[in-house]
Enzyme design. Sequence first.
Site, short mmCIF file in Angstrom:
data_model
loop_
_atom_site.label_atom_id
_atom_site.label_comp_id
_atom_site.label_asym_id
_atom_site.label_seq_id
_atom_site.Cartn_x
_atom_site.Cartn_y
_atom_site.Cartn_z
N ASP A 1 0.38 -4.65 11.40
CA ASP A 1 0.79 -5.26 10.14
C ASP A 1 -0.20 -6.36 9.78
OD1 ASP A 1 3.11 -3.72 9.75
OD2 ASP A 1 4.33 -5.08 10.96
N ASP B 1 3.98 0.46 4.80
CA ASP B 1 5.26 -0.16 4.43
C ASP B 1 5.41 -0.25 2.92
OD1 ASP B 1 5.80 -0.51 7.15
OD2 ASP B 1 5.05 -2.57 7.15
#
Length: 154
Positions: A114, A130
Amino acid sequence: MRKIVFPLLIAALIGLDQLVKAWTVANIELDTVRDFIPGFMSLAYLRNYGAAYSMLQNQQWFFTIVTIVVMAGLVWYFIKHIKGSLFTLFSLSLIMAGGLGNFIDRVRLGYVVDMFHLDFISFPVFNVADMCLTVGVGCLFICIMKEENDGSKS
């Protein structure tokens, strides 16, 4: 045409996701944050061993099984509705790209990379996959609501 365009879109989004993740790993030290757009967004490098909001940490087998089942269902639905609404196919493409982008990380690395941190709100760090999942699910929700609305009028 649809049989080519949407799979290419899925492949391009997965490629973008993987490129951004590779850049992040190569250029940002683990567990650090860098300014990107001051006051709006920073770049970070975090390893997420769970799902959204880091839930279900270290449950890789669970994520693998769920991803395979969901992807099989999405592919079946996609093929069944290939001549349907472009917006629905677009939504499904985003969901598949996002799911597969994170699935690649889980299988290859054992975690998801991330990198995007919103500075103006308390929100979990996220990645391109995402974003695809979130936008795709939102668009699919709109498609379903529109179908429900249209169905109630007939």
